[in-house]
Design an enzyme around this catalytic site. Sequence first.
Site, short mmCIF file in Angstrom:
data_model
loop_
_atom_site.label_atom_id
_atom_site.label_comp_id
_atom_site.label_asym_id
_atom_site.label_seq_id
_atom_site.Cartn_x
_atom_site.Cartn_y
_atom_site.Cartn_z
N GLU A 1 9.44 -12.56 -20.82
CA GLU A 1 9.13 -11.18 -20.45
C GLU A 1 7.98 -10.65 -21.30
OE1 GLU A 1 9.43 -9.37 -18.13
OE2 GLU A 1 8.94 -7.39 -18.90
N LYS B 1 4.35 -9.18 -19.75
CA LYS B 1 3.94 -7.81 -20.11
C LYS B 1 2.53 -7.81 -20.68
CE LYS B 1 5.91 -5.42 -18.48
NZ LYS B 1 6.90 -6.14 -17.77
N ASN C 1 1.25 -0.30 6.10
CA ASN C 1 1.61 -0.99 4.86
C ASN C 1 2.36 -2.25 5.29
OD1 ASN C 1 2.43 -1.85 2.34
ND2 ASN C 1 4.23 -0.52 2.33
N GLY C 2 1.85 -3.41 4.92
CA GLY C 2 2.53 -4.66 5.27
C GLY C 2 1.51 -5.72 5.67
N CYS D 1 0.87 -1.18 0.00
CA CYS D 1 0.00 0.00 0.00
C CYS D 1 0.91 1.23 0.00
CB CYS D 1 -0.86 0.00 1.25
SG CYS D 1 -1.76 -1.53 1.49
N ARG E 1 1.12 2.05 -5.86
CA ARG E 1 1.41 0.99 -4.87
C ARG E 1 0.15 0.22 -4.48
NH1 ARG E 1 6.18 1.23 -2.45
NH2 ARG E 1 5.34 0.11 -0.68
N TRP F 1 -3.87 -1.76 -1.17
CA TRP F 1 -3.93 -2.96 -2.00
C TRP F 1 -4.32 -4.06 -1.02
CZ3 TRP F 1 -1.45 -7.76 -2.27
CH2 TRP F 1 -1.67 -8.47 -3.45
N LYS G 1 2.54 -2.00 -7.83
CA LYS G 1 3.88 -1.84 -8.36
C LYS G 1 4.93 -2.59 -7.54
CE LYS G 1 7.09 -0.24 -11.02
NZ LYS G 1 7.22 -0.84 -12.36
N GLU H 1 -0.23 -9.03 -17.96
CA GLU H 1 -0.54 -8.20 -16.78
C GLU H 1 -1.30 -6.94 -17.13
OE1 GLU H 1 2.72 -6.53 -14.55
OE2 GLU H 1 4.00 -6.47 -16.29
N HIS I 1 6.21 -30.88 -28.73
CA HIS I 1 6.09 -31.88 -27.66
C HIS I 1 4.81 -31.70 -26.86
CE1 HIS I 1 10.09 -33.32 -28.55
NE2 HIS I 1 10.51 -32.06 -28.55
#
Length: 609
Positions: free
Chosen positions: A482, A486, A102-103, A2, A27, A78, A604, A489, A505
């Site tokens: 990568e 990208k 935050n945590g 957060c 965040r 978040w 983020k 998300e 295969h």
Amino acid sequence: MCGIIGFTGYADAKKVMIDGLTALEYRGYDSAGIAFFEENGIKTLKTIGKVSVLADKVAKEVVAKTSESTCGIGHTRWATHGGVTDTNAHPHTSGKVTLIHNGIIENYRELELSLKESGRTPVSQTDTEIAALLIDSLYDGDAIKTIKKAVELLEGAYAFCIMFADQPDIIYSLRNSSPLVACHTKEGSIIASDMVALIDYSKDYFVVPEMHVVILKRDSISLTDLDGNEVSPRMLHVNWDMTAAKKGGYPHFMLKEIHEQPDSLRNTILPRIQNKLPDFTADNIPDSLFDGISRIIITACGTAMHAGLIGKVMLERLLRFPVTVEIASEFRYQDPIIDKSTLVITISQSGETADTLAALKLAKEYGASTLSIVNVKGSSIARESDYVLYTHAGPEIAVASTKAYTAQLSCLYLLAFRFAYATGKLEKEKCIEEMHELLNMIPALEETISFDKKIEEISKQLTEKEDLFFIGRGLDYALSCEGSIKLKEISYIHSEAYAAGELKHGTLSLVTEGVPVVALATQQKVYSKMISNIREVKARNAFVVLITMKGQEAEPSIYDYHITLPEVKDTYAPFLAAIVLQLLAYYTSLHRGLNVDQPRNLAKSVTVE
Ligand code: AGP
């Protein structure tokens, strides 16, 4: 992960907090709230939705009341514990205590049970409210003593800003793992999760040491240990300004950050080339670090881990000993085979990713030498490492990492070449030549960015798709990983990266009429093999986007779109191809009408486990 902010001083606290939360919104953005001192106590305003929804609520409040507050705390969430509801939004209040967090409090259930026995029952589903109930249950008027007692009972990661109703205009703050930076200016004292919320007020700041208490008053900011002994903070200076953290005329942070990559690469590479050779003197990384190293483990998460996949190829090619890439959330629970001949490299844009930090601490416990590649100065991972190689990409705000990724690649390439040169595995002339090629890649990368309209055209063919494959070999396979994250998300299209030779295969059964396949074929050594794999998918009528280097020809029958990258040595193709994949994801998300910078469910910096 957060965003939190606290301010006390002479400015309008509500404005400082809303502006700060707006900068911190990357965040986490599912709900937001502020609490501030008024004449008759602490008032809290909070709501589900983004900071802009809170700002509207605050504006109405200001219209309704004339009082201006000069002390308050703010939070953008978040969700980790409890759904996205007004009640679960922060700040949380219990008795005289109002706080934001935050945590994750790992033992909140156990604490909740003991608090209930003393008649203290939460109204929300959050671990944060349990912390408020606990601190209030311990509060005897001495804030620092209370905080010390609470810390002895709390387990987990946290950054708190706490206000006590009987201590107007003062904020107490402390952290364990979760990030906090603070400063004092003429406007007052301010503390936040990230410098982007402070930069408008000061470029001089300090990182709050873990398990220390920051006392913010309007005319002073002080730091003490948990016994109340004053400590002098180690001041840092940031060399970018708020425009660097704003969109600068681009429609999205992500597009701005894609376009910033020539600069972020120059800023990262140039200070590390002295007398035409890779040089880490300025980073205090001695060649002696490489002595006796016979194994490298790279550990990171997400895009940073994908940078590690590229780094592995480069390091093994030059050093000729094993390099393994470990997903940090897996590595941290392993019993890894590490000794003093192992170098563990952690990669992290934020420098705060909980899993990567935990993996780093484990590596140190097992006796490894540690080096981190980090974008945020003074971040937890940077401080925990023996050596740090900073990417100088500037603040990266979009959740989807772009410029940090290519900057991480450049650090890994520099490291590989310096390590090889310093240990006699690469001759000086060859090393100088590679540095020339590395710098030569930047103008080619700039040219690749100019392909954006063609890439946008291709993306329009993808917006209705629900599945997509990225295929490649060697460096191209590592890059495919990568490209896949990208796209996933920010466009929410399911995609998979596949080693091209593996398709037959099993997965080839999924390649049917119109299924998009992005085929990376930049590596000369395996080019003909790649063309064979592309024929295989084209024979199943896939929609093929072919990416090759200039001079690598392919008959039109095997692709629907062909992007030819400017000519560089194929070792450096990943930098250029990354631009194509970033722009492809960006425009696909844009044309699907999605929130490019703040995709659903994500944030983020993942500072929780
Ligand atoms: C990248 O686009 C993602 N947002 C995510 O995978 C990110 O790379 C990962 O969470 C690691 O973050 P870090 O680099 O800050 O450690």
